[in-house]
Motif scaffolding. Structure first.
Motif, PDB file in Angstrom:
ATOM      1  N   HIS A  83       0.907  -1.034  -0.201  1.00  0.00           N
ATOM      2  CA  HIS A  83      -0.055  -0.149  -0.043  1.00  0.00           C
ATOM      3  C   HIS A  83       0.625   1.390  -0.150  1.00  0.00           C
ATOM      4  CE1 HIS A  83      -4.273   1.294   0.251  1.00  0.00           C
ATOM      5  NE2 HIS A  83      -3.289   2.278   1.116  1.00  0.00           N
ATOM      6  N   TYR A 288      -5.656  -0.980  -4.534  1.00  0.00           N
ATOM      7  CA  TYR A 288      -4.864  -0.892  -3.671  1.00  0.00           C
ATOM      8  C   TYR A 288      -6.344  -1.110  -2.594  1.00  0.00           C
ATOM      9  CZ  TYR A 288      -0.666   0.975  -4.484  1.00  0.00           C
ATOM     10  OH  TYR A 288       0.595   1.294  -4.740  1.00  0.00           O
ATOM     11  N   GLU A 289      -7.408  -0.246  -2.725  1.00  0.00           N
ATOM     12  CA  GLU A 289      -8.474  -0.732  -1.477  1.00  0.00           C
ATOM     13  C   GLU A 289      -9.043  -2.092  -1.544  1.00  0.00           C
ATOM     14  OE1 GLU A 289     -11.605   0.640   0.959  1.00  0.00           O
ATOM     15  OE2 GLU A 289      -9.884   2.048   0.011  1.00  0.00           O
ATOM     16  N   HIS A 291      -7.119  -4.788  -1.771  1.00  0.00           N
ATOM     17  CA  HIS A 291      -6.144  -5.839  -1.057  1.00  0.00           C
ATOM     18  C   HIS A 291      -6.311  -5.001   0.570  1.00  0.00           C
ATOM     19  CE1 HIS A 291      -1.796  -5.810   0.400  1.00  0.00           C
ATOM     20  NE2 HIS A 291      -2.097  -7.064  -0.321  1.00  0.00           N
ATOM     21  N   GLN A 292      -6.505  -3.162   0.999  1.00  0.00           N
ATOM     22  CA  GLN A 292      -6.287  -3.113   1.890  1.00  0.00           C
ATOM     23  C   GLN A 292      -7.274  -3.552   2.498  1.00  0.00           C
ATOM     24  OE1 GLN A 292      -6.572   0.930   2.736  1.00  0.00           O
ATOM     25  NE2 GLN A 292      -5.455   0.676   3.689  1.00  0.00           N
ATOM     26  N   GLU A 295      -6.759  -6.640   4.016  1.00  0.00           N
ATOM     27  CA  GLU A 295      -5.341  -6.958   4.338  1.00  0.00           C
ATOM     28  C   GLU A 295      -6.387  -6.804   6.288  1.00  0.00           C
ATOM     29  OE1 GLU A 295      -1.259  -6.215   3.381  1.00  0.00           O
ATOM     30  OE2 GLU A 295      -2.186  -4.864   3.920  1.00  0.00           O
ATOM     31  N   GLU A 296      -7.122  -5.585   6.346  1.00  0.00           N
ATOM     32  CA  GLU A 296      -8.072  -5.325   7.224  1.00  0.00           C
ATOM     33  C   GLU A 296      -8.118  -6.461   8.780  1.00  0.00           C
ATOM     34  OE1 GLU A 296     -11.144  -2.662   6.767  1.00  0.00           O
ATOM     35  OE2 GLU A 296      -9.485  -1.254   5.664  1.00  0.00           O
ATOM     36  N   TYR A 304      -0.294  -5.161  10.592  1.00  0.00           N
ATOM     37  CA  TYR A 304      -0.380  -3.623  10.196  1.00  0.00           C
ATOM     38  C   TYR A 304       0.183  -2.218  10.522  1.00  0.00           C
ATOM     39  CZ  TYR A 304      -4.513  -1.997   7.648  1.00  0.00           C
ATOM     40  OH  TYR A 304      -4.779  -1.160   7.081  1.00  0.00           O
ATOM     41  N   GLN A 308       1.953  -0.304   7.701  1.00  0.00           N
ATOM     42  CA  GLN A 308       1.610   1.997   7.327  1.00  0.00           C
ATOM     43  C   GLN A 308       2.518   2.718   6.711  1.00  0.00           C
ATOM     44  OE1 GLN A 308      -1.697   1.716  10.169  1.00  0.00           O
ATOM     45  NE2 GLN A 308      -2.672   2.310   7.904  1.00  0.00           N
TER      46      GLN A 308
END
Length: 421
Positions: A83, A288-289, A291-292, A295-296, A304, A308
């Motif tokens: 990210h 990107y969105e 994948h994120q 991951e959350e 996490y 970042q």
């Protein structure tokens, strides 16, 4: 006696005004045979007519190298997994492509036995840094020529370049006067120049946008999308398995028609100045969105948080052209270690520039309904929180008690001083 063989220079060739003018200039100034290399990163019809134009401009040879899959698999994917976003907005479209292009330029230089590599980046931008740091890392023995910084380069404007080309019998199929300065690859399309040079002016989106439409012009209807990932790598869109480059193409089409991925940013260049650009990154923004969102569910809190930081660091590394460095390799190794369990399905809806969550699942999800639910479950006792809070806040309590003690002493000291008066 045989004539001395001319030395060769590899020119990073786009077919635009700068690199078209550079071909005769290299021949006149340094006597090189010019071998043009155009790296195809998915820029589409911009490659039409390149071979004819390069030969007409005096090049001895043109390579058109399709590096789209290499670009997507080995440069885009690591940045998506991290990210990596520069200054909270820029998805590194140009930045990611430059090391991939530079590597291929070096490969062709070795193949051709060239003694120099030339690029057309200006002395004000980031690309000169990205290209030349890559050349230093991959081919420290090869000379680098940057015409815009060369004292022999007398062309100080686009008008000068156009006139120079005309004098050399080169017919240009374009004019710079009414167009933006653009950089395009499969990941994005950037726009600079014209009204964007004044930050107080609104972008002329109707004249500017190429890939898609503004959110206001997007259909008043949601588009459902489902994606899957395996170990952080995108694998399917709406049930269809595809390689990464085709996934980006599909998401570009879906995002563009829904007004997704248009940003207007004033960014800080490496050389110190600010520049304004409008970027169209429809597929990249979605990727990107998505994948994120996955991951959350999967990464623990501490991992996490550190990831970042590492994502921001990788964005800086890539933006500054430091791809071929031990630091990038180390940061990427950390990122890859976090992706071991980033596997699952993401469902979302596209609507007028927005990406709206519609459900995410993973066999490695750390979300536990028995714990997170407001209904008390077997795995969590609300009373356990009391001891945790006492310990977690102990340092705050100790400090507060100490400050009370200090305040009391100050008050007593003030009273004593008043009585003595």
């Amino acid at each position: 006696m045989a004539a001395k063989k001319k030395e060769k220079v590899i020119l990073a060739y786009s077919g635009g005004l700068d690199t078209t003018a550079i071909i005769p200039w290299l021949k006149e100034t340094y006597g090189y045979d010019v071998v043009c290399v155009c790296a195809d990163c998915g820029q589409g019809n911009e490659l039409d007519g390149l071979e004819e134009r390069a030969k007409a401009s005096g090049a001895t040879k043109l390579y058109i190298e399709d590096i789209t899959d290499d670009f997507c698999d080995n440069y885009v994917v690591p940045c998506v997994q991290a990210h990596a976003v520069y200054e909270n907005k820029y998805l590194l479209g140009t930045s990611m492509a430059r090391p991939a292009i530079a590597k291929r330029l070096v490969d062709i230089a070795r193949k051709e036995g060239a003694t120099a590599i030339c690029h057309g980046a200006t002395g004000k931008g980031n690309d000169q840094i990205r290209f030349e740091l890559a050349f230093k890392a991959l081919a420290p023995d090869i000379r680098v020529i940057a015409p815009w910084r060369d004292p022999n380069w007398k062309l100080q404007s686009r008008e000068d370049e156009e006139e120079y080309c005309k004098k050399h019998g080169i017919n240009l199929p374009f004019s710079h006067s009414n167009s933006y300065s653009r950089d395009r690859n499969l990941w994005h399309l950037s726009h600079e120049g014209l009204e964007l040079e004044d930050p107080s002016k609104e972008p002329n989106y109707k004249h500017m946008l190429v890939l898609g439409v503004t959110p206001q012009e997007a259909p008043d209807k949601e588009t459902d999308v489902t994606m899957t990932f395996e170990k952080g790598v995108p694998k399917t869109v709406n049930g269809k398995k595809m390689k990464v480059s085709d996934i980006i193409r599909t998401l570009n089409e879906l995002g563009a028609k829904n007004g997704v991925g248009i940003i207007d940013i004033v960014e800080n260049r490496v050389v110190g100045m600010k520049s304004r650009g409008v970027y169209e990154t429809p597929g990249g923004t979605i990727l990107y969105e998505a994948h994120q969102q996955l991951e959350e569910l999967i990464l623990d809190r501490d991992t996490y948080a550190l990831k970042q930081e590492m994502g921001n660091k990788l964005a800086q590394i890539v933006y500054e052209g430091k791809w071929f460095t031990p630091l990038r390799e180390a940061v990427q190794a950390f990122i890859e270690s976090t992706q071991q369990y980033v596997t699952g399905e993401v469902h979302f809806k596209l609507y007028k520039g927005n990406i709206i969550k519609a459900g995410t699942t993973s066999p490695y999800s750390l979300y536990n309904q028995d714990i997170a639910s407001f209904t008390t479950g077997d795995m969590y006792d609300h009373t356990d929180a009391s001891g945790f809070i006492n310990l977690f806040g102990l340092s705050l309590k100790v400090r507060a008690l100490k400050m009370q003690e200090v305040d009391e002493k100050a008050k007593k000291s003030k009273k004593t001083a008043t009585k003595k008066k």
